[in-house]
Write an enzyme that holds these catalytic residues in place. Structure first.
Site, PDB file in Angstrom:
ATOM      1  N   ASP A   1       1.024  -1.246   0.041  1.00 36.20           N
ATOM      2  CA  ASP A   1      -0.091   0.029  -0.081  1.00 36.20           C
ATOM      3  C   ASP A   1       0.798   1.155   0.070  1.00 36.20           C
ATOM      4  O   ASP A   1       1.692   1.484   0.959  1.00 36.20           O
ATOM      5  CB  ASP A   1      -0.959   0.097   1.083  1.00 36.20           C
ATOM      6  CG  ASP A   1      -1.831   1.255   1.142  1.00 36.20           C
ATOM      7  OD1 ASP A   1      -2.965   1.123   0.881  1.00 36.20           O
ATOM      8  OD2 ASP A   1      -1.260   2.238   1.821  1.00 36.20           O
TER       9      ASP A   1
ATOM     10  N   TYR B   1       3.135   9.879  -0.593  1.00 32.62           N
ATOM     11  CA  TYR B   1       4.007   9.522   0.184  1.00 32.62           C
ATOM     12  C   TYR B   1       5.440   9.685  -0.523  1.00 32.62           C
ATOM     13  O   TYR B   1       6.636   9.617   0.174  1.00 32.62           O
ATOM     14  CB  TYR B   1       3.923   8.043   0.388  1.00 32.62           C
ATOM     15  CG  TYR B   1       2.686   7.516   0.982  1.00 32.62           C
ATOM     16  CD1 TYR B   1       1.870   8.276   1.839  1.00 32.62           C
ATOM     17  CD2 TYR B   1       2.357   6.328   1.091  1.00 32.62           C
ATOM     18  CE1 TYR B   1       0.944   8.121   2.573  1.00 32.62           C
ATOM     19  CE2 TYR B   1       1.314   5.945   1.756  1.00 32.62           C
ATOM     20  CZ  TYR B   1       0.481   6.657   2.562  1.00 32.62           C
ATOM     21  OH  TYR B   1      -0.532   6.211   3.243  1.00 32.62           O
TER      22      TYR B   1
ATOM     23  N   LYS C   1      -3.122   6.055  -3.929  1.00 34.16           N
ATOM     24  CA  LYS C   1      -3.982   6.695  -3.694  1.00 34.16           C
ATOM     25  C   LYS C   1      -4.027   8.235  -4.496  1.00 34.16           C
ATOM     26  O   LYS C   1      -2.708   8.565  -4.650  1.00 34.16           O
ATOM     27  CB  LYS C   1      -4.028   7.010  -2.325  1.00 34.16           C
ATOM     28  CG  LYS C   1      -3.908   5.852  -1.355  1.00 34.16           C
ATOM     29  CD  LYS C   1      -4.033   6.155   0.067  1.00 34.16           C
ATOM     30  CE  LYS C   1      -3.767   4.650   1.046  1.00 34.16           C
ATOM     31  NZ  LYS C   1      -2.391   4.488   1.007  1.00 34.16           N
TER      32      LYS C   1
ATOM     33  N   HIS D   1      -7.736   9.722  -1.260  1.00 35.29           N
ATOM     34  CA  HIS D   1      -6.956   9.645  -0.229  1.00 35.29           C
ATOM     35  C   HIS D   1      -7.815  10.326   0.726  1.00 35.29           C
ATOM     36  O   HIS D   1      -7.717   9.772   2.060  1.00 35.29           O
ATOM     37  CB  HIS D   1      -5.809  10.086  -0.507  1.00 35.29           C
ATOM     38  CG  HIS D   1      -4.640   9.844   0.405  1.00 35.29           C
ATOM     39  ND1 HIS D   1      -3.261   9.713   0.255  1.00 35.29           N
ATOM     40  CD2 HIS D   1      -4.763   9.425   1.720  1.00 35.29           C
ATOM     41  CE1 HIS D   1      -2.647   9.446   1.297  1.00 35.29           C
ATOM     42  NE2 HIS D   1      -3.419   9.041   2.166  1.00 35.29           N
TER      43      HIS D   1
ATOM     44  N   LEU E   1      -1.395   0.601  14.602  1.00 40.53           N
ATOM     45  CA  LEU E   1      -0.819   0.276  16.037  1.00 40.53           C
ATOM     46  C   LEU E   1      -0.754   1.665  16.711  1.00 40.53           C
ATOM     47  O   LEU E   1      -0.195   1.926  17.516  1.00 40.53           O
ATOM     48  CB  LEU E   1       0.515  -0.149  15.870  1.00 40.53           C
ATOM     49  CG  LEU E   1       0.730  -1.608  15.169  1.00 40.53           C
ATOM     50  CD1 LEU E   1       2.201  -2.054  14.927  1.00 40.53           C
ATOM     51  CD2 LEU E   1      -0.162  -2.773  16.082  1.00 40.53           C
TER      52      LEU E   1
ATOM     53  N   ILE F   1      -2.532  -2.866   7.266  1.00 41.02           N
ATOM     54  CA  ILE F   1      -1.316  -2.587   6.578  1.00 41.02           C
ATOM     55  C   ILE F   1      -0.346  -2.008   7.664  1.00 41.02           C
ATOM     56  O   ILE F   1      -0.126  -0.878   7.296  1.00 41.02           O
ATOM     57  CB  ILE F   1      -1.620  -1.717   5.247  1.00 41.02           C
ATOM     58  CG1 ILE F   1      -2.582  -0.457   5.663  1.00 41.02           C
ATOM     59  CG2 ILE F   1      -2.311  -2.595   4.245  1.00 41.02           C
ATOM     60  CD1 ILE F   1      -2.746   0.470   4.522  1.00 41.02           C
TER      61      ILE F   1
ATOM     62  N   LYS G   1       3.412  -0.950   9.165  1.00 38.12           N
ATOM     63  CA  LYS G   1       4.504  -0.623   8.137  1.00 38.12           C
ATOM     64  C   LYS G   1       5.596  -0.646   9.168  1.00 38.12           C
ATOM     65  O   LYS G   1       5.608  -0.424  10.267  1.00 38.12           O
ATOM     66  CB  LYS G   1       4.312   0.709   7.599  1.00 38.12           C
ATOM     67  CG  LYS G   1       4.583   2.097   8.487  1.00 38.12           C
ATOM     68  CD  LYS G   1       5.739   2.742   8.390  1.00 38.12           C
ATOM     69  CE  LYS G   1       5.688   3.967   9.401  1.00 38.12           C
ATOM     70  NZ  LYS G   1       6.937   4.784   9.457  1.00 38.12           N
ATOM     71  N   SER G   2       6.728  -0.810   8.549  1.00 34.46           N
ATOM     72  CA  SER G   2       7.968  -0.925   9.328  1.00 34.46           C
ATOM     73  C   SER G   2       9.384  -0.834   8.257  1.00 34.46           C
ATOM     74  O   SER G   2       9.177  -1.123   6.894  1.00 34.46           O
ATOM     75  CB  SER G   2       8.301  -2.162  10.016  1.00 34.46           C
ATOM     76  OG  SER G   2       9.544  -2.163  10.781  1.00 34.46           O
ATOM     77  N   VAL G   3      10.256  -0.328   8.661  1.00 36.07           N
ATOM     78  CA  VAL G   3      11.548  -0.288   7.662  1.00 36.07           C
ATOM     79  C   VAL G   3      12.548  -1.304   8.457  1.00 36.07           C
ATOM     80  O   VAL G   3      13.436  -1.720   7.658  1.00 36.07           O
ATOM     81  CB  VAL G   3      12.095   1.138   7.518  1.00 36.07           C
ATOM     82  CG1 VAL G   3      11.164   1.956   6.744  1.00 36.07           C
ATOM     83  CG2 VAL G   3      12.720   1.548   8.875  1.00 36.07           C
TER      84      VAL G   3
ATOM     85  N   ARG H   1      11.095  -6.560  12.570  1.00 39.76           N
ATOM     86  CA  ARG H   1       9.721  -6.005  12.953  1.00 39.76           C
ATOM     87  C   ARG H   1       8.831  -6.324  11.539  1.00 39.76           C
ATOM     88  O   ARG H   1       7.809  -6.923  11.858  1.00 39.76           O
ATOM     89  CB  ARG H   1       9.779  -4.679  12.814  1.00 39.76           C
ATOM     90  CG  ARG H   1       8.453  -3.871  13.417  1.00 39.76           C
ATOM     91  CD  ARG H   1       8.024  -4.447  14.832  1.00 39.76           C
ATOM     92  NE  ARG H   1       9.113  -4.232  15.928  1.00 39.76           N
ATOM     93  CZ  ARG H   1       9.238  -3.320  16.526  1.00 39.76           C
ATOM     94  NH1 ARG H   1       8.512  -2.137  16.215  1.00 39.76           N
ATOM     95  NH2 ARG H   1      10.181  -3.093  17.385  1.00 39.76           N
TER      96      ARG H   1
ATOM     97  N   ASN I   1       5.586  -8.445  12.309  1.00 38.03           N
ATOM     98  CA  ASN I   1       4.327  -8.020  11.810  1.00 38.03           C
ATOM     99  C   ASN I   1       3.518  -9.292  11.001  1.00 38.03           C
ATOM    100  O   ASN I   1       2.412  -9.169  11.032  1.00 38.03           O
ATOM    101  CB  ASN I   1       4.230  -6.854  11.300  1.00 38.03           C
ATOM    102  CG  ASN I   1       4.569  -5.733  12.233  1.00 38.03           C
ATOM    103  OD1 ASN I   1       4.510  -5.980  13.413  1.00 38.03           O
ATOM    104  ND2 ASN I   1       5.014  -4.642  11.624  1.00 38.03           N
TER     105      ASN I   1
END
Length: 276
Positions: free
Chosen positions: A48, A53, A78, A111, A193, A231, A233-235, A239, A243
């Protein structure tokens, strides 16, 4: 875990979306390719992103390098607020498609409603055209309230397949979720979260200890059992994998009620009526 074990949600047009996907909100473009690559290697198949972004190009690089068949992927992007309006929406879509390096996207969302600009109905007509042309497999919205949805549906030929909204234990939006259910609109949770704001809740910590899971995994499991599309998110590769590891335990009805009791109207983003 193999991607095939991720449950899917059948949208109101018959298209199936993985219930657990990977978000890239606030991920810089130069970090996005590595993050999405890690997600795809973990087993995520739904990605997503959004024009605002600024990382559609990074997503596209990861998709191209993955070697995965296009039909195995579910890609969402979006339309940004400044590009609303019929013709502007069509132009913005083409720009997003070019950055992603794709010939279609699976889900395209408006969006924000930006009600003061009053252009989302014109944008929706453009999404209906894109769907009819096969450029998008499904059309949806994000951050729409019941009033926005009712106005959108008046005269529309398509009902949005999803409404992607801020949703987490601190902001559960029960009334809006019921509205979705009544109209066969799937609920998709962004900020699932609450950017970590709900992870210190003792009741969630107790469940995490009981199941040998992290608080984040408990909250993601709660979303899945509610039926939400989610959805995170993490980099961080560890993690990202954590998830995804949420399919080997289940919360009891009592535990689901305990999480429901945490609702307190906590928003981490703007209210949809106020963003223009």
């Amino acid at each position: 875990m193999a991607p095939s074990t991720v449950p899917t949600v059948t949208l109101n047009n018959g298209v199936e979306i993985p219930q657990l996907g990977f978000g890239v909100f606030q991920v810089p473009d130069d970090q996005t390719t590595a993050a999405v690559t890690a997600a795809l290697e973990t087993g995520y198949r739904s990605i997503d992103t959004a024009a605002i972004y600024g990382n559609e190009t990074g997503v596209g690089r990861a998709l191209a390098a993955s070697g995965l068949p296009r039909e195995d992927l579910f890609i969402t992007t979006k339309l940004w607020n400044a590009d609303q309006g019929y013709d502007a929406t069509l132009r913005a879509f083409e720009a997003s498609l070019g950055k992603l390096g794709l010939d279609h996207v699976d889900l395209y969302l408006i969006h924000w409603p930006t009600p003061a600009r009053d252009l989302y109905r014109d944008s929706w007509r453009a999404l209906e055209r894109l769907a009819a042309e096969g450029r998008i497999r499904a059309a949806g919205v994000s951050n729409f309230q019941p009033g926005h949805l009712l106005r959108l549906l008046d005269g529309a030929t398509l009902t949005p397949v999803v409404n992607q909204i801020e949703l987490h234990p601190g902001l559960q939006q029960a009334e809006l979720r019921t509205f979705h259910t009544d109209r066969k609109i799937a609920t998709e949770a962004w900020s699932p979260l609450a950017q970590g704001a709900v992870l210190d809740e003792p009741v969630i910590g107790d469940m995490a200890a009981k199941y040998g899971k992290s608080p984040a995994q408990v909250v993601l499991r709660w979303h899945l059992q509610l039926g939400n599309i989610v959805i995170p998110k993490s980099v961080t590769p560890a993690r990202i994998r954590e998830n995804f590891d949420v399919f080997d335990f289940a919360l009891t009805d009592e535990e689901m009620r305990a999480v429901a009791a945490l609702d307190r109207g906590l928003r981490t983003g703007p209210h949809p009526d106020e963003l223009n």
